[in-house]
Design a protein around this motif. Structure first.
Motif, PDB file in Angstrom:
ATOM      1  N   ALA A  32       4.918  10.549 -13.040  1.00  0.00           N
ATOM      2  CA  ALA A  32       4.837  10.512 -11.576  1.00  0.00           C
ATOM      3  C   ALA A  32       4.952   9.084 -11.057  1.00  0.00           C
ATOM      4  CB  ALA A  32       3.521  11.141 -11.122  1.00  0.00           C
ATOM      5  N   ILE A  33       4.212   8.181 -11.662  1.00  0.00           N
ATOM      6  CA  ILE A  33       4.222   6.786 -11.210  1.00  0.00           C
ATOM      7  C   ILE A  33       5.611   6.169 -11.368  1.00  0.00           C
ATOM      8  CG2 ILE A  33       3.331   4.481 -11.745  1.00  0.00           C
ATOM      9  CD1 ILE A  33       0.688   5.961 -12.605  1.00  0.00           C
ATOM     10  N   CYS A  34       6.206   6.355 -12.535  1.00  0.00           N
ATOM     11  CA  CYS A  34       7.496   5.709 -12.790  1.00  0.00           C
ATOM     12  C   CYS A  34       8.622   6.309 -11.943  1.00  0.00           C
ATOM     13  CB  CYS A  34       7.844   5.796 -14.275  1.00  0.00           C
ATOM     14  SG  CYS A  34       6.798   4.743 -15.324  1.00  0.00           S
ATOM     15  N   MET A  35       8.585   7.616 -11.684  1.00  0.00           N
ATOM     16  CA  MET A  35       9.624   8.210 -10.848  1.00  0.00           C
ATOM     17  C   MET A  35       9.506   7.721  -9.404  1.00  0.00           C
ATOM     18  SD  MET A  35      11.323   9.743 -13.089  1.00  0.00           S
ATOM     19  CE  MET A  35      12.545  10.740 -12.228  1.00  0.00           C
ATOM     20  N   ALA A  36       8.286   7.474  -8.946  1.00  0.00           N
ATOM     21  CA  ALA A  36       8.111   6.898  -7.611  1.00  0.00           C
ATOM     22  C   ALA A  36       8.632   5.467  -7.575  1.00  0.00           C
ATOM     23  CB  ALA A  36       6.641   6.949  -7.209  1.00  0.00           C
ATOM     24  N   LEU A  43       4.882  13.862  -5.734  1.00  0.00           N
ATOM     25  CA  LEU A  43       3.545  14.405  -5.525  1.00  0.00           C
ATOM     26  C   LEU A  43       2.961  14.784  -6.875  1.00  0.00           C
ATOM     27  CD1 LEU A  43       1.423  15.318  -3.385  1.00  0.00           C
ATOM     28  CD2 LEU A  43       2.493  17.594  -3.502  1.00  0.00           C
ATOM     29  N   GLY A  44       1.879  14.112  -7.270  1.00  0.00           N
ATOM     30  CA  GLY A  44       1.188  14.452  -8.504  1.00  0.00           C
ATOM     31  C   GLY A  44       0.132  15.513  -8.238  1.00  0.00           C
ATOM     32  N   VAL A  45       0.046  16.502  -9.129  1.00  0.00           N
ATOM     33  CA  VAL A  45      -0.822  17.653  -8.903  1.00  0.00           C
ATOM     34  C   VAL A  45      -1.722  17.871 -10.123  1.00  0.00           C
ATOM     35  CG1 VAL A  45      -0.901  20.094  -8.260  1.00  0.00           C
ATOM     36  CG2 VAL A  45       1.069  18.691  -7.587  1.00  0.00           C
ATOM     37  N   ASP A  46      -3.006  18.100  -9.865  1.00  0.00           N
ATOM     38  CA  ASP A  46      -3.924  18.380 -10.962  1.00  0.00           C
ATOM     39  C   ASP A  46      -5.107  19.177 -10.429  1.00  0.00           C
ATOM     40  OD1 ASP A  46      -5.836  17.973 -13.289  1.00  0.00           O
ATOM     41  OD2 ASP A  46      -4.173  16.697 -13.940  1.00  0.00           O
ATOM     42  N   ASP A  53      -8.574  11.643  -7.427  1.00  0.00           N
ATOM     43  CA  ASP A  53      -9.229  10.582  -6.665  1.00  0.00           C
ATOM     44  C   ASP A  53      -8.966   9.214  -7.283  1.00  0.00           C
ATOM     45  OD1 ASP A  53     -10.232  12.480  -4.934  1.00  0.00           O
ATOM     46  OD2 ASP A  53     -12.213  12.564  -5.872  1.00  0.00           O
ATOM     47  N   ASP A  54      -9.084   9.128  -8.618  1.00  0.00           N
ATOM     48  CA  ASP A  54      -8.846   7.850  -9.288  1.00  0.00           C
ATOM     49  C   ASP A  54      -7.427   7.351  -9.046  1.00  0.00           C
ATOM     50  OD1 ASP A  54     -11.402   7.667 -10.271  1.00  0.00           O
ATOM     51  OD2 ASP A  54     -10.912   8.342 -12.300  1.00  0.00           O
ATOM     52  N   LEU A  55      -6.461   8.209  -9.291  1.00  0.00           N
ATOM     53  CA  LEU A  55      -5.066   7.805  -9.134  1.00  0.00           C
ATOM     54  C   LEU A  55      -4.760   7.449  -7.681  1.00  0.00           C
ATOM     55  CD1 LEU A  55      -3.529  10.452 -11.528  1.00  0.00           C
ATOM     56  CD2 LEU A  55      -3.376   7.976 -11.846  1.00  0.00           C
ATOM     57  N   SER A  56      -5.294   8.206  -6.747  1.00  0.00           N
ATOM     58  CA  SER A  56      -5.069   7.923  -5.334  1.00  0.00           C
ATOM     59  C   SER A  56      -5.645   6.571  -4.930  1.00  0.00           C
ATOM     60  CB  SER A  56      -5.685   9.018  -4.460  1.00  0.00           C
ATOM     61  OG  SER A  56      -5.083  10.272  -4.715  1.00  0.00           O
ATOM     62  N   ASP A  76       1.770   1.573  -2.872  1.00  0.00           N
ATOM     63  CA  ASP A  76       2.096   0.687  -1.750  1.00  0.00           C
ATOM     64  C   ASP A  76       3.433   1.044  -1.103  1.00  0.00           C
ATOM     65  OD1 ASP A  76      -0.256  -0.648  -2.162  1.00  0.00           O
ATOM     66  OD2 ASP A  76       0.641  -2.368  -3.181  1.00  0.00           O
ATOM     67  N   SER A  77       4.329   1.643  -1.893  1.00  0.00           N
ATOM     68  CA  SER A  77       5.639   2.023  -1.356  1.00  0.00           C
ATOM     69  C   SER A  77       5.552   3.231  -0.435  1.00  0.00           C
ATOM     70  CB  SER A  77       6.604   2.335  -2.502  1.00  0.00           C
ATOM     71  OG  SER A  77       6.279   3.592  -3.114  1.00  0.00           O
ATOM     72  N   GLY A  78       4.450   3.987  -0.523  1.00  0.00           N
ATOM     73  CA  GLY A  78       4.301   5.204   0.265  1.00  0.00           C
ATOM     74  C   GLY A  78       5.030   6.405  -0.308  1.00  0.00           C
TER      75      GLY A  78
END
Length: 472
Positions: A32-36, A43-46, A53-56, A76-78
């Motif tokens: 998710a992080i690298c594709m962004a 949108l990461g889903v769990d 919360d941690d990732l956000s 930061d990129s949104g």
């Protein structure tokens, strides 16, 4: 592969698809992080609110070099957000990547597919427009075909919901590089539309001529387990040779160096030592052998059982060496265990040889103190009865034997004489062939390593230590 279903002229291809990533564990969070970072809206889903919360909040809930910085860049990129809402995920995504775990099933060698099946089902029942679900989890061959029937049965759009498979090849410690600059991509697809949609989801990576293999679903499922089985076999082969060397007085390091000079063999993963561990290789080869038995071709991969056995024997032999150095009895002897993670640059202790050795030493009565630069917390959670130190020095104080079990750079860089000043006896077992044996011997240490004769005073040529461990 078989011919793909034709691409209907009226079926849209989304040039810049919005991506969901189901599961935000090691694989999912990294993807998710690298594709962004590559420019996609993700949108990461769990189902785990704490992970979300941690990732956000910019916190990566595991250790992976470089990933926290990429997470901050993506947030930061949104372009990156996280949620526990599957309704939102179904509405948001054009391409849905399923990245949940497939652990070994309790009481069985098979893969536990409950989490995969749940993720596909929960997503499919909510999707009401043309979309693609892409499995990235490592699964037994035949899973994709079964899941295709399942999702098309429960989805409101039926056969308009398509499924593809895109196996991952991440090495822990190098996951960011492996995601952004993979050595290959594999697309298991059943239609031209799925191929084009998946290509759109990887456009920046394909634009730099990354090799791409288009296959049927079954082949794409097989690629990852076949690759892991080959790597595990190569590691266990050199460790089998170490067993022979120990009984003959030969030196496995010199043997490995000679073999590595043959271009047909090469030196990668030809590193003797404690063997492989982690969350992929051990459970993947077991699940592969189990699935082969179900398919009636278990004899074809029967050698994987011996690969697994060789790997486990190295742990027992390491305990033997430590016991020998301690005078034949571990009861009451102080052992400094350097390392707990299954490999350096990771805090993963799943099926970790280092932690397994520490536990066996403890069960024989040794006073074991473990230090790992990143994995202490995870290791303590698994084996709370072991002692854990906050530094290498604290772990080594008054040690009767030092055991190098995970080859962190910190352990390789320590000065043998400085270390010798704080231990009770200068005795060291190098479980990873990572240390300068000459330097230790010249500073008065008794030095032992798997596959090397006890009287050997030099290492000779060595194979690059970076290549032993599984990188999945």
């Amino acid at each position: 592969m078989s011919e793909l279903q034709p691409y209907p002229a009226l079926t849209p291809i989304v040039d810049n698809p919005r991506l969901t990533v189901i599961g935000t564990g090691y694989l999912g969070a990294t993807h998710a992080i690298c594709m962004a970072v590559l420019g996609y809206d993700v949108l990461g889903v769990d189902v785990d609110q704490k992970k979300i919360d941690d990732l956000s909040n910019g916190i990566v809930p595991f250790y992976e070099p470089g990933l926290p910085e990429k997470l901050r860049e993506a947030l930061d990129s949104g372009r990156l957000h996280f949620t526990t809402d599957f309704d939102h995920a179904a509405e948001f995504g054009d391409v849905h990547f399923v990245c949940v775990g497939t652990p070994q099933a309790p009481g069985s060698q098979a893969a536990d597919l409950r989490f995969v099946e749940s993720a596909f089902s929960e997503l499919a029942r909510r999707i009401d427009r043309k979309a693609l679900i892409v499995g990235k989890s490592t699964v037994p061959i035949g899973t994709a075909a079964r899941l295709t029937a399942l999702v098309q049965q429960i989805s409101p759009i039926g056969a308009e919901l398509e499924l593809a498979w895109n196996p991952e090849f991440l090495r822990e410690g190098f996951a960011v590089e492996d995601t952004l600059h993979p050595d290959r991509l594999v697309f298991g697809v059943a239609s031209e539309w799925a191929k084009r949609q998946l290509s759109a989801a990887f456009r920046p990576i394909l634009a730099v001529d990354t090799p791409l293999v288009i296959s049927d679903l079954a082949t794409s499922e097989l690629v990852k387990v076949a690759a892991n089985s080959f790597l595990a076999t190569k590691i266990s082969f050199i460790n089998a040779m170490a067993e022979v060397c120990e009984s003959t007085g030969a030196d496995v390091n010199l043997l490995a160096s000679a073999l590595a000079l043959d271009d047909r063999i090469g030196g990668r993963f030809l590193k003797p030592g404690l063997g492989f561990g982690g969350g992929c290789l051990p459970k993947d080869i077991r699940a592969f052998a189990h699935r082969a038995e179900e398919l009636g071709v278990g004899h074809a991969v029967a050698f994987l059982h011996e690969v697994d056995d060789i790997n486990n024997r190295r742990r027992l032999r390491t305990v033997d060496l430590i016991r020998e150095m301690a005078g034949g009895d571990l009861n009451g002897k102080r052992v400094a265990a350097f390392g707990a993670a299954f490999k350096p640059n990771s805090d993963d202790v799943r099926d970790a040889p280092a932690l397994d050795v520490a536990r066996m030493l403890y069960l024989e009565g040794a006073i074991v103190t473990v230090y790992d630069p990143e994995a202490n917390e995870n290791a303590h959670r698994v084996y709370p009865d072991l002692n854990f130190a906050d530094s290498m020095v604290a772990a080594a104080i008054d040690a009767d034997v030092v055991a190098l079990l995970t080859e962190w750079q910190e352990f390789k860089d320590v000065d043998p004489d400085d270390l010798g000043r704080i231990v009770r006896h200068r005795r060291i077992v190098d479980g990873r062939h990572a240390l300068d044996a000459d330097a230790y011997v010249s500073n008065g240490w008794e030095y032992r390593a798997l596959g090397r004769p006890a009287q050997a005073q030099t290492v000779g040529l060595t194979v690059d230590a970076r290549d032993e461990v599984d990188a999945a």
